[in-house]
Design a protein around this motif. Structure first.
Motif, PDB file in Angstrom:
ATOM      1  N   ARG B   4       0.828  -1.210   0.000  1.00  0.00           N
ATOM      2  CA  ARG B   4       0.000   0.000   0.000  1.00  0.00           C
ATOM      3  C   ARG B   4       0.857   1.252   0.000  1.00  0.00           C
ATOM      4  O   ARG B   4       1.944   1.261   0.582  1.00  0.00           O
ATOM      5  CB  ARG B   4      -0.883   0.026   1.247  1.00  0.00           C
ATOM      6  CG  ARG B   4      -1.904  -1.081   1.254  1.00  0.00           C
ATOM      7  CD  ARG B   4      -2.624  -1.151   2.597  1.00  0.00           C
ATOM      8  NE  ARG B   4      -3.815  -1.981   2.470  1.00  0.00           N
ATOM      9  CZ  ARG B   4      -4.632  -2.278   3.475  1.00  0.00           C
ATOM     10  NH1 ARG B   4      -4.380  -1.814   4.691  1.00  0.00           N
ATOM     11  NH2 ARG B   4      -5.697  -3.021   3.279  1.00  0.00           N
ATOM     12  N   ARG B  23       0.432   4.267  -8.854  1.00  0.00           N
ATOM     13  CA  ARG B  23      -0.320   3.151  -9.456  1.00  0.00           C
ATOM     14  C   ARG B  23       0.571   2.364 -10.419  1.00  0.00           C
ATOM     15  O   ARG B  23       0.575   1.136 -10.413  1.00  0.00           O
ATOM     16  CB  ARG B  23      -1.536   3.676 -10.212  1.00  0.00           C
ATOM     17  CG  ARG B  23      -2.603   4.243  -9.314  1.00  0.00           C
ATOM     18  CD  ARG B  23      -3.765   4.718 -10.158  1.00  0.00           C
ATOM     19  NE  ARG B  23      -4.500   3.609 -10.754  1.00  0.00           N
ATOM     20  CZ  ARG B  23      -4.977   3.603 -11.993  1.00  0.00           C
ATOM     21  NH1 ARG B  23      -4.791   4.634 -12.793  1.00  0.00           N
ATOM     22  NH2 ARG B  23      -5.645   2.564 -12.440  1.00  0.00           N
ATOM     23  N   GLU B  28      -1.250  -0.367  -4.104  1.00  0.00           N
ATOM     24  CA  GLU B  28      -2.654  -0.116  -3.796  1.00  0.00           C
ATOM     25  C   GLU B  28      -2.675   1.282  -3.182  1.00  0.00           C
ATOM     26  O   GLU B  28      -2.058   1.509  -2.134  1.00  0.00           O
ATOM     27  CB  GLU B  28      -3.164  -1.153  -2.785  1.00  0.00           C
ATOM     28  CG  GLU B  28      -4.591  -0.927  -2.325  1.00  0.00           C
ATOM     29  CD  GLU B  28      -4.981  -1.904  -1.225  1.00  0.00           C
ATOM     30  OE1 GLU B  28      -5.094  -3.104  -1.485  1.00  0.00           O
ATOM     31  OE2 GLU B  28      -5.152  -1.424  -0.076  1.00  0.00           O
ATOM     32  N   CYS B  29      -3.363   2.206  -3.819  1.00  0.00           N
ATOM     33  CA  CYS B  29      -3.230   3.618  -3.438  1.00  0.00           C
ATOM     34  C   CYS B  29      -4.342   4.090  -2.513  1.00  0.00           C
ATOM     35  O   CYS B  29      -5.527   3.900  -2.807  1.00  0.00           O
ATOM     36  CB  CYS B  29      -3.184   4.487  -4.688  1.00  0.00           C
ATOM     37  SG  CYS B  29      -1.709   4.165  -5.681  1.00  0.00           S
ATOM     38  N   HIS B  30      -3.925   4.715  -1.415  1.00  0.00           N
ATOM     39  CA  HIS B  30      -4.847   5.314  -0.460  1.00  0.00           C
ATOM     40  C   HIS B  30      -4.634   6.826  -0.507  1.00  0.00           C
ATOM     41  O   HIS B  30      -3.581   7.309  -0.097  1.00  0.00           O
ATOM     42  CB  HIS B  30      -4.598   4.746   0.935  1.00  0.00           C
ATOM     43  CG  HIS B  30      -4.889   3.279   1.006  1.00  0.00           C
ATOM     44  ND1 HIS B  30      -6.048   2.779   1.534  1.00  0.00           N
ATOM     45  CD2 HIS B  30      -4.188   2.211   0.537  1.00  0.00           C
ATOM     46  CE1 HIS B  30      -6.053   1.454   1.417  1.00  0.00           C
ATOM     47  NE2 HIS B  30      -4.934   1.092   0.821  1.00  0.00           N
ATOM     48  N   ALA B  57      -7.992   2.905  -3.716  1.00  0.00           N
ATOM     49  CA  ALA B  57      -8.648   1.986  -2.779  1.00  0.00           C
ATOM     50  C   ALA B  57      -9.579   2.753  -1.841  1.00  0.00           C
ATOM     51  O   ALA B  57     -10.656   2.275  -1.488  1.00  0.00           O
ATOM     52  CB  ALA B  57      -7.601   1.221  -1.977  1.00  0.00           C
ATOM     53  N   ASP B  58      -9.152   3.935  -1.417  1.00  0.00           N
ATOM     54  CA  ASP B  58     -10.028   4.831  -0.664  1.00  0.00           C
ATOM     55  C   ASP B  58      -9.451   6.240  -0.716  1.00  0.00           C
ATOM     56  O   ASP B  58      -8.302   6.434  -1.110  1.00  0.00           O
ATOM     57  CB  ASP B  58     -10.241   4.378   0.785  1.00  0.00           C
ATOM     58  CG  ASP B  58      -8.950   4.210   1.535  1.00  0.00           C
ATOM     59  OD1 ASP B  58      -8.170   5.183   1.611  1.00  0.00           O
ATOM     60  OD2 ASP B  58      -8.704   3.112   2.059  1.00  0.00           O
TER      61      ASP B  58
END
Lengths: 232, 232
Positions: B4, B23, B28-30, B57-58
């Motif tokens: 992440r 990316r 996995e990008c927050h 992801a959020d």
């Protein structure tokens, strides 16, 4: 001009003594507190009392929603541990640790210092009774000073140097009580408990969270009575 | 588990490209944005568009009232400079500098990284076109990594190391435009202007603040049209 200091005032006993040290060192004190979504929001009322009683030049309460980050019993839906032994407190990182909290708070103090032309930051962190919080260690404070030098407009000026003062760093809680009393700190104005009990208009410390246990131990070892009321 | 990354997404073109780089690197990008009392609050709507378009992801928007600190044209009652020459922009610290802003934002990203088990932070800072902001320099980023190691619970684990990625650090604005287009960034979703003009439901960039001047120069030098509308 009297030199200015930014003092992080949480409302707890440690930062009340740190503020008294900043005053004793001759600084014009600018208090900074955070409304960060903490479950023990009662400490902010204590911060106002402490700042006022010690005659600060001003007191800012900055809103900052750390609940958006979560991850701590102080800001998230996680239970505050109770009744842990003194031997257990201080080993490992407890669930009341708020991720990167002192980094965040010092960063905001640094921003205010730039605006007010202050070069001195005071924090009430303490390495001996630090309850396993990584950001209460001396190496953290020195790394923050190094960062401040390159992070700011003021830091790029020749000879500018931000100093992070942690006058309580190597004191025991009993030592903090003694030093505070020497400096005239009214500990009855402070609030330490992570999980206070509210009975009508009275706010009672739970007496059983890590913060209460360390505070009570400090007053007991100093041979002084703790002026705040406890539920147990 | 996919590693992440926490990506600071302001809504501007630079952080949109930084997110695309994160990316492309397989994270996995927050996404993390700040509602800090900025006068150009329109950038938050852009941040939401950018984060959504890139499938994060959020996306958290953290409220933080930097107006309590003040000291900047972006958060205080100070006029945003207009029509400065390109030669002037980048010399000295401009009034749009928000004291310690990147220190504050990275600290909050660090807190979120601890909670999510991420070790990688992405920021869209840029040293060439940095407009004289001290906290957009490589030495600042390295000092922050050093601080992160001692500031966190995760940092105390053996072998843990937080990395601050600034993939745009040595790019020109034209280089950022080119790289963004290679990565498929839709610059029409971004917002850069410090002092936008609102006409009905349309938000127009002023075209004359430092941020607009640097952006337009970047698109011009890249030989591309800027998809956002300007008032002038």
């Amino acid at each position: 001009m009297i030199p200015r200091a930014i003092v992080l005032v949480s409302g707890g006993m440690d930062s009340a003594v740190a503020l008294a040290e900043a005053r004793a060192a001759g600084f014009e004190c600018h208090a900074l507190s955070f409304d960060y979504g903490q479950r023990h929001v009662q400490e902010l009322a204590a911060a106002r009392r402490v700042a006022k009683a010690q005659g600060v030049a001003d007191h800012r309460v900055l809103r900052l929603d750390l609940r958006a980050i979560g991850g701590s019993a102080l800001t998230d839906d996680v239970a505050v541990p109770k009744g842990r032994s003194e031997a257990t407190i201080g080993t490992g990182v407890p669930v009341t640790y708020v991720p990167a909290r002192n980094t965040i708070f010092l960063s905001l103090a640094l921003g205010l210092a730039e605006v007010l032309g202050a070069r001195d930051l005071y924090v009430g962190v303490n390495a001996l009774d630090y309850s396993g919080y990584p950001d209460c260690r001396p190496e953290f404070l020195r790394a923050f000073e190094d960062l401040a030098r390159v992070a700011t407009a003021a830091g790029t000026e020749a000879g500018a140097r931000f100093r992070v003062h942690a006058p309580l760093l190597s004191l025991t809680k009993a030592g903090i009580v003694q030093r505070g009393l020497e400096l005239g700190v009214d500990f009855g104005l402070t609030h330490t408990c992570y999980d206070p009990v509210v009975r009508g208009e009275r706010v009672l410390a739970c007496g059983r969270c890590d913060a209460c246990i360390l505070r009570r131990k400090g007053f007991a070892e100093a041979g002084r009575g703790d002026p705040v009321p406890y539920a147990t």
